[in-house]
Design an enzyme around this catalytic site. Sequence first.
Site, PDB file in Angstrom:
ATOM      1  N   TYR A 154       0.832  -1.206   0.000  1.00  0.00           N
ATOM      2  CA  TYR A 154       0.000   0.000   0.000  1.00  0.00           C
ATOM      3  C   TYR A 154       0.868   1.258   0.000  1.00  0.00           C
ATOM      4  CZ  TYR A 154      -2.728   3.774   2.105  1.00  0.00           C
ATOM      5  OH  TYR A 154      -3.307   4.990   2.364  1.00  0.00           O
TER       6      TYR A 154
HETATM    7  C1  UGA Z   1      -4.146   4.079   8.501  1.00  0.00           C
HETATM    8  C2  UGA Z   1      -5.036   3.945   7.257  1.00  0.00           C
HETATM    9  O1  UGA Z   1      -5.756   2.739   7.267  1.00  0.00           O
HETATM   10  C3  UGA Z   1      -4.267   4.045   5.984  1.00  0.00           C
HETATM   11  O2  UGA Z   1      -5.148   4.122   4.879  1.00  0.00           O
HETATM   12  C4  UGA Z   1      -3.402   5.256   6.063  1.00  0.00           C
HETATM   13  O3  UGA Z   1      -2.724   5.490   4.906  1.00  0.00           O
HETATM   14  C5  UGA Z   1      -2.472   5.123   7.233  1.00  0.00           C
HETATM   15  O4  UGA Z   1      -3.273   5.144   8.400  1.00  0.00           O
HETATM   16  C6  UGA Z   1      -1.455   6.198   7.315  1.00  0.00           C
HETATM   17  O5  UGA Z   1      -1.326   6.895   8.298  1.00  0.00           O
HETATM   18  O6  UGA Z   1      -0.698   6.349   6.367  1.00  0.00           O
HETATM   19  P1  UGA Z   1      -3.129   2.362  10.182  1.00  0.00           P
HETATM   20  O7  UGA Z   1      -2.124   3.195  10.891  1.00  0.00           O
HETATM   21  O8  UGA Z   1      -2.845   0.916  10.060  1.00  0.00           O
HETATM   22  O9  UGA Z   1      -3.411   2.880   8.707  1.00  0.00           O
HETATM   23  O10 UGA Z   1      -4.538   2.661  10.920  1.00  0.00           O
HETATM   24  P2  UGA Z   1      -5.504   1.811  11.846  1.00  0.00           P
HETATM   25  O11 UGA Z   1      -6.272   0.815  11.056  1.00  0.00           O
HETATM   26  O12 UGA Z   1      -6.299   2.784  12.620  1.00  0.00           O
HETATM   27  O13 UGA Z   1      -4.522   0.972  12.805  1.00  0.00           O
HETATM   28  C7  UGA Z   1      -3.777   1.571  13.838  1.00  0.00           C
HETATM   29  C8  UGA Z   1      -3.053   0.482  14.601  1.00  0.00           C
HETATM   30  O14 UGA Z   1      -4.019  -0.324  15.274  1.00  0.00           O
HETATM   31  C9  UGA Z   1      -2.254  -0.469  13.722  1.00  0.00           C
HETATM   32  O15 UGA Z   1      -1.019  -0.767  14.313  1.00  0.00           O
HETATM   33  C10 UGA Z   1      -3.105  -1.722  13.642  1.00  0.00           C
HETATM   34  O16 UGA Z   1      -2.383  -2.920  13.522  1.00  0.00           O
HETATM   35  C11 UGA Z   1      -3.820  -1.691  14.968  1.00  0.00           C
HETATM   36  N1  UGA Z   1      -5.134  -2.374  14.890  1.00  0.00           N
HETATM   37  C12 UGA Z   1      -6.052  -2.060  13.939  1.00  0.00           C
HETATM   38  C13 UGA Z   1      -5.423  -3.340  15.843  1.00  0.00           C
HETATM   39  O17 UGA Z   1      -4.594  -3.656  16.702  1.00  0.00           O
HETATM   40  N2  UGA Z   1      -6.647  -3.963  15.803  1.00  0.00           N
HETATM   41  C14 UGA Z   1      -7.586  -3.650  14.851  1.00  0.00           C
HETATM   42  O18 UGA Z   1      -8.695  -4.224  14.867  1.00  0.00           O
HETATM   43  C15 UGA Z   1      -7.279  -2.668  13.898  1.00  0.00           C
END
Ligand code: UGA
Length: 318
Positions: A154
């Site tokens: 991504y």
């Molecule tokens: C988010 C967005 O989904 C991306 O589209 C974006 O580009 C990215 O931010 C970015 O900043 O560039 P992410 O940081 O993975 O990605 O956002 P979340 O889905 O809110 O996850 C945050 C953290 O929580 C991650 O470490 C993930 O592994 C964790 N998480 C997420 C969990 O532990 N459990 C869950 O059910 C979902």
Amino acid sequence: MEGGPIRVLVTGAAGFIGSNLVESLLQRGDEVVGLDALTDYYDPAIKRANVERLASPRYRFIEGDLADLDAETLVGLDVRAVLHLAGQPGVRGSWGEQFGAYTHANVLATQRLLEAVKAAPGVRVIYASSSSVYGQAETYPTTEETLPAPYSPYGVTKLAGEHLVGLYRANDGLDTVAFRFFTVYGPGQRPDMAFTRFLTAARDGDTIRVFGDGEQIRDFTYVGDIVSALIAALDSERPLPRVMNLSGGSSVSVNQVLDVVRSVTGLDVGVRYEPHVRGDVFRTGGSSEKAQDALGWHPETSLESGLARQWEWVRGLA
Ligand code: UGA
């Protein structure tokens, strides 16, 4: 671009950030053309509801794939700027078979848009890039000068899109800016993202699933602060830097988020730890000094108050 209502094109208008942006643009009197392919990465009914909620004589919505946009159509829309938020989101799902959807929506569609914009002189392009371009950085906070090294497929496609925007600026003099958004949250957040999943689990009496040990750190950014930066870039009459971070300034671990979830909801939610997911970086944390200098922008919403607003929204969905 100050002085009176303007007409803008928002791509990805039915999505989380796009619909929040369209709402603010309409509130201040602008005319908006929204474009969205309504893909099924998550339930398109959510996206349709986002469009219907914003119905207004000043809002024209077009369902379509940006990769099919030609120059004639763009010129015909007669817009002053394009806020390009359309894309295939999600870090953890970008592996394997799914990658084609990412190259199509994040790379090809961006290139097609830029070709079309070449025929519409003076149109500013504001591109939604991502903190995912940094990958596992060596030092924090990351600045725009930090060498990008994505850790997920991504992130590679978002960086490719960012480079396309920059190279059309350098070759053709397009008026562009790319913002690197850091994990955006707030009302309307996508159902696959952490906060919506955590708060929905709390509301429904389910167990929260944490990927890895929960010690990963994110620089969570409230959607209203992102919208403010986008509107500031739209209104600025100055040439803007090629790329700017938009980070919320709240570098906290997922485990710390769980404490905030408990305090905001008043519920003692259960947690299950699951394996770390490929592509998930250990830490994001950005400096937003450049956006402060260029636009006078700084994040205004604390994690506690932003999460409380998202909780109100999640409760209202039940
Ligand atoms: C988010 C967005 O989904 C991306 O589209 C974006 O580009 C990215 O931010 C970015 O900043 O560039 P992410 O940081 O993975 O990605 O956002 P979340 O889905 O809110 O996850 C945050 C953290 O929580 C991650 O470490 C993930 O592994 C964790 N998480 C997420 C969990 O532990 N459990 C869950 O059910 C979902």
